[in-house]
Design a protein around this motif. Structure first.
Motif, short mmCIF file in Angstrom:
data_model
loop_
_atom_site.label_atom_id
_atom_site.label_comp_id
_atom_site.label_asym_id
_atom_site.label_seq_id
_atom_site.Cartn_x
_atom_site.Cartn_y
_atom_site.Cartn_z
N ASP A 11 -9.17 2.07 -7.84
CA ASP A 11 -10.33 1.46 -7.18
C ASP A 11 -11.07 2.44 -6.29
OD1 ASP A 11 -9.97 -1.01 -8.39
OD2 ASP A 11 -8.64 -1.71 -6.81
N LEU A 12 -10.37 3.36 -5.70
CA LEU A 12 -11.02 4.39 -4.89
C LEU A 12 -11.85 5.33 -5.77
CD1 LEU A 12 -11.23 5.44 -1.97
CD2 LEU A 12 -9.28 6.92 -2.47
N GLU A 13 -11.39 5.58 -6.96
CA GLU A 13 -12.06 6.51 -7.88
C GLU A 13 -13.27 5.91 -8.58
OE1 GLU A 13 -13.00 9.89 -9.50
OE2 GLU A 13 -11.19 9.76 -8.28
N ILE A 14 -13.17 4.66 -9.00
CA ILE A 14 -14.20 4.03 -9.82
C ILE A 14 -15.23 3.34 -8.93
CG2 ILE A 14 -14.65 2.29 -11.60
CD1 ILE A 14 -13.20 4.77 -12.63
N SER A 15 -16.40 3.92 -8.82
CA SER A 15 -17.41 3.41 -7.90
C SER A 15 -17.97 2.05 -8.32
CB SER A 15 -18.55 4.41 -7.72
OG SER A 15 -19.17 4.69 -8.96
N ASP A 16 -17.89 1.70 -9.61
CA ASP A 16 -18.38 0.38 -10.01
C ASP A 16 -17.28 -0.68 -10.01
OD1 ASP A 16 -17.17 1.45 -12.27
OD2 ASP A 16 -18.73 0.80 -13.65
N SER A 17 -16.11 -0.35 -9.49
CA SER A 17 -15.06 -1.35 -9.30
C SER A 17 -15.51 -2.30 -8.20
CB SER A 17 -13.75 -0.68 -8.88
OG SER A 17 -12.85 -1.64 -8.36
N PRO A 18 -15.29 -3.59 -8.36
CA PRO A 18 -15.66 -4.54 -7.30
C PRO A 18 -14.86 -4.32 -6.01
CG PRO A 18 -14.45 -5.66 -9.05
CD PRO A 18 -14.71 -4.26 -9.52
N ARG A 19 -13.78 -3.57 -6.09
CA ARG A 19 -12.95 -3.31 -4.91
C ARG A 19 -13.17 -1.90 -4.35
NH1 ARG A 19 -8.92 -5.85 -8.68
NH2 ARG A 19 -8.47 -3.70 -9.24
N HIS A 20 -14.08 -1.14 -4.94
CA HIS A 20 -14.28 0.25 -4.54
C HIS A 20 -14.65 0.39 -3.06
CE1 HIS A 20 -15.42 4.45 -4.64
NE2 HIS A 20 -16.58 4.13 -4.11
N GLN A 21 -15.61 -0.37 -2.59
CA GLN A 21 -16.06 -0.22 -1.20
C GLN A 21 -14.94 -0.51 -0.20
OE1 GLN A 21 -18.80 1.15 0.07
NE2 GLN A 21 -19.31 1.66 -2.04
N ASN A 22 -14.16 -1.53 -0.47
CA ASN A 22 -13.05 -1.84 0.44
C ASN A 22 -11.96 -0.77 0.40
OD1 ASN A 22 -14.33 -4.14 1.29
ND2 ASN A 22 -13.19 -5.50 -0.05
N ALA A 23 -11.71 -0.23 -0.79
CA ALA A 23 -10.73 0.86 -0.89
C ALA A 23 -11.24 2.09 -0.15
CB ALA A 23 -10.46 1.19 -2.36
N LEU A 24 -12.51 2.39 -0.31
CA LEU A 24 -13.12 3.53 0.36
C LEU A 24 -13.07 3.36 1.88
CD1 LEU A 24 -14.58 6.23 0.01
CD2 LEU A 24 -16.73 4.94 -0.14
N LYS A 25 -13.37 2.17 2.34
CA LYS A 25 -13.33 1.89 3.78
C LYS A 25 -11.92 2.09 4.34
CE LYS A 25 -14.34 -1.81 7.06
NZ LYS A 25 -14.77 -3.21 7.21
N LEU A 26 -10.92 1.59 3.64
CA LEU A 26 -9.53 1.74 4.07
C LEU A 26 -9.12 3.22 4.06
CD1 LEU A 26 -7.22 -0.13 4.94
CD2 LEU A 26 -6.57 -0.31 2.54
N PHE A 27 -9.52 3.94 3.01
CA PHE A 27 -9.20 5.37 2.90
C PHE A 27 -9.86 6.16 4.03
CE2 PHE A 27 -10.23 9.62 1.14
CZ PHE A 27 -8.93 10.10 1.02
N ASN A 28 -11.13 5.89 4.30
CA ASN A 28 -11.83 6.62 5.37
C ASN A 28 -11.23 6.31 6.75
OD1 ASN A 28 -13.57 8.10 3.76
ND2 ASN A 28 -15.08 6.45 3.69
N HIS A 29 -10.80 5.08 6.94
CA HIS A 29 -10.14 4.72 8.19
C HIS A 29 -8.86 5.55 8.34
CE1 HIS A 29 -8.69 2.36 11.56
NE2 HIS A 29 -7.54 2.22 10.91
N TRP A 30 -8.09 5.65 7.25
CA TRP A 30 -6.87 6.45 7.28
C TRP A 30 -7.18 7.91 7.58
CZ3 TRP A 30 -5.72 10.47 3.81
CH2 TRP A 30 -4.46 11.04 3.99
N ARG A 31 -8.22 8.45 6.94
CA ARG A 31 -8.57 9.87 7.15
C ARG A 31 -8.94 10.14 8.60
NH1 ARG A 31 -12.18 12.10 2.24
NH2 ARG A 31 -12.32 13.84 3.69
N ASN A 32 -9.61 9.21 9.24
CA ASN A 32 -10.03 9.38 10.63
C ASN A 32 -8.89 9.15 11.62
OD1 ASN A 32 -12.67 10.01 9.90
ND2 ASN A 32 -13.25 7.85 9.86
#
Length: 144
Positions: A11-32
């Motif tokens: 889901d983090l990789e596939i930008s047209d996944s319906p869950r992509h934005q939430n996965a990206l948000k969680l990943f960016n939170h972890w990175r910060n």
């Protein structure tokens, strides 16, 4: 330590996944955050490569070369730990399989969960929390 399910990698990789934005948000939170470690089961990379290159699942699948490059991305992260099965995790997975009457479609998740439990993972990011609830050993984060 935070475990991530293969669904999260996809889901983090596939930008047209319906869950992509939430996965990206969680990943960016972890990175910060800068202090927690992500755990990835070694077999999840194989499943990721298998799924992400499948033209029947995605309009724009990755090539195998791209999928391998994405795997290297994770391996190069300082705060990512690859979790490998051991004898204790195998025994735990076999016990859970019989104890909870899990079938063949649960093999990968059960072995991943048992390796995570042996490694001290306390939280699991997944789009399929129902696959892990019965085990009662993780704080499940459903990022849907």
């Amino acid at each position: 330590m935070i475990g991530i399910d293969t669904t999260f990698l996809i889901d983090l990789e596939i930008s047209d996944s319906p869950r992509h934005q939430n996965a990206l948000k969680l990943f960016n939170h972890w990175r910060n955050e800068k202090h927690s470690v992500l755990a990835i089961f070694n077999q999840s990379f194989l499943e990721f490569q298998h799924v992400i290159t499948d033209s029947k699942r995605f309009n724009y699948p990755l090539t195998m070369e791209q999928a391998v490059e994405r795997t290297w991305f994770w391996l190069d992260q300082d705060r990512v730990k690859v979790i490998h099965p051991n004898e204790n995790s195998l025994k735990r997975a076999l016990l859970w399989t019989n104890m909870y009457h899990l079938g063949r479609k649960r093999i990968q998740d059960t072995h991943m969960a048992s390796a995570f439990a042996e490694a001290g993972v306390s939280e699991l990011w997944t789009a399929n929390p129902g696959d892990f609830e019965i085990l009662e050993c993780f704080d499940l984060v459903d990022y849907k």
